[in-house]
Write a protein that holds these residues in place. Structure first.
Motif, PDB file in Angstrom:
ATOM      1  N   THR A  20       0.834  -1.204   0.000  1.00 25.69           N
ATOM      2  CA  THR A  20       0.000   0.000   0.000  1.00 25.69           C
ATOM      3  C   THR A  20       0.868   1.254   0.000  1.00 25.69           C
ATOM      4  O   THR A  20       0.591   2.196  -0.745  1.00 25.69           O
ATOM      5  CB  THR A  20      -0.963  -0.006   1.202  1.00 25.69           C
ATOM      6  OG1 THR A  20      -1.816  -1.157   1.098  1.00 25.69           O
ATOM      7  CG2 THR A  20      -1.815   1.249   1.242  1.00 25.69           C
ATOM      8  N   GLY A  97     -13.767   3.889   3.934  1.00 22.92           N
ATOM      9  CA  GLY A  97     -12.891   4.788   3.192  1.00 22.92           C
ATOM     10  C   GLY A  97     -12.909   6.196   3.727  1.00 22.92           C
ATOM     11  O   GLY A  97     -12.526   7.138   3.045  1.00 22.92           O
ATOM     12  N   THR A 101      -7.463   8.060   3.682  1.00 25.04           N
ATOM     13  CA  THR A 101      -7.535   7.260   2.474  1.00 25.04           C
ATOM     14  C   THR A 101      -7.462   8.054   1.179  1.00 25.04           C
ATOM     15  O   THR A 101      -7.634   7.485   0.117  1.00 25.04           O
ATOM     16  CB  THR A 101      -8.833   6.431   2.470  1.00 25.04           C
ATOM     17  OG1 THR A 101      -9.934   7.328   2.564  1.00 25.04           O
ATOM     18  CG2 THR A 101      -8.867   5.410   3.569  1.00 25.04           C
ATOM     19  N   PHE A 104      -5.041   6.528  -1.124  1.00 24.72           N
ATOM     20  CA  PHE A 104      -5.527   5.226  -1.567  1.00 24.72           C
ATOM     21  C   PHE A 104      -6.494   5.390  -2.740  1.00 24.72           C
ATOM     22  O   PHE A 104      -6.367   4.740  -3.775  1.00 24.72           O
ATOM     23  CB  PHE A 104      -6.216   4.528  -0.387  1.00 24.72           C
ATOM     24  CG  PHE A 104      -6.762   3.163  -0.681  1.00 24.72           C
ATOM     25  CD1 PHE A 104      -5.975   2.043  -0.509  1.00 24.72           C
ATOM     26  CD2 PHE A 104      -8.079   2.993  -1.098  1.00 24.72           C
ATOM     27  CE1 PHE A 104      -6.479   0.771  -0.758  1.00 24.72           C
ATOM     28  CE2 PHE A 104      -8.592   1.730  -1.347  1.00 24.72           C
ATOM     29  CZ  PHE A 104      -7.786   0.619  -1.179  1.00 24.72           C
ATOM     30  N   ARG A 158     -15.688   8.815  -0.982  1.00 23.42           N
ATOM     31  CA  ARG A 158     -14.410   8.941  -1.715  1.00 23.42           C
ATOM     32  C   ARG A 158     -14.251  10.337  -2.306  1.00 23.42           C
ATOM     33  O   ARG A 158     -13.183  10.943  -2.210  1.00 23.42           O
ATOM     34  CB  ARG A 158     -14.327   7.894  -2.830  1.00 23.42           C
ATOM     35  CG  ARG A 158     -14.081   6.507  -2.331  1.00 23.42           C
ATOM     36  CD  ARG A 158     -13.730   5.551  -3.460  1.00 23.42           C
ATOM     37  NE  ARG A 158     -14.739   5.450  -4.495  1.00 23.42           N
ATOM     38  CZ  ARG A 158     -15.796   4.658  -4.439  1.00 23.42           C
ATOM     39  NH1 ARG A 158     -16.017   3.899  -3.381  1.00 23.42           N
ATOM     40  NH2 ARG A 158     -16.652   4.621  -5.444  1.00 23.42           N
TER      41      ARG A 158
END
Length: 187
Positions: A20, A97, A101, A104, A158
């Protein structure tokens, strides 16, 4: 859990964490599995023992994500799905999330392979939900609607996280949105 299982779990977590970090720093497509293995100080075969594909390495919690809607429905029907989402949001469950994040999700947006895997995870979650609701045609239709709301809520998380909104603001806004959305579909 015995010592052997603890070592396996620790190795899996180490490989996932290292991967990650590399993916966020350099992008998914720019990192090879061999580079992940080298950075984690394990063999490439060890990486593949834990993660069958590079996408599995990135989405290391996909089994949890795929099963979460079905588990919530088994515990409380469609209302259970709504309640589970709201509870996960409040406690900032990792799979929402919500926190830490942004990097990510930027990696996901930058990779066609990861966007495709994210769609597949959504389809698998919807199918598991349909089975939990009975598996008949009506259950499949209800699962499609509920899973669609869930996907849209996660997409909103997100979007807001990547835009830099603080988790508390995102949590409140998406919680209100979830209540309205589930209310519109009758739950």
């Amino acid at each position: 859990m015995g010592l052997r299982e603890e070592k396996k779990a620790a190795t899996r977590e180490l490989v996932s964490d290292v991967a990650t970090g590399l993916f966020v720093a350099r992008g998914f497509d720019a990192v090879t599995v061999a580079e992940v293995a080298e950075a984690a100080r394990v063999s490439v075969n060890t990486v593949f023992n834990y993660f069958p594909t590079k996408e599995d390495l990135f989405f290391d919690r996909q089994d949890v994500v795929v099963g979460r809607l079905a588990a919530a429905a088994r515990d409380g029907g469609v209302e259970g799905v709504r309640d589970a989402f709201l509870a996960e949001l409040q406690r900032e469950e990792a799979t929402t999330g919500l926190s830490d994040t942004a990097g990510f999700w930027a990696v996901v947006e930058g990779s066609p392979a990861l966007r495709a895997r994210l769609r597949l995870i959504g389809e698998l979650a919807e199918a598991a939900l349909a089975e939990a609701l009975g598996g008949d045609p009506e259950a499949r239709v209800v699962a499609a609607v509920v899973a669609g709301v869930d996907r849209a809520l996660h997409a909103e998380i997100r979007r807001r996280v990547v835009a830099g909104e603080p988790p508390a603001v995102v949590r409140e806004a998406v919680g209100e949105l979830a209540s309205r959305a589930y209310g519109r579909i009758g739950f």
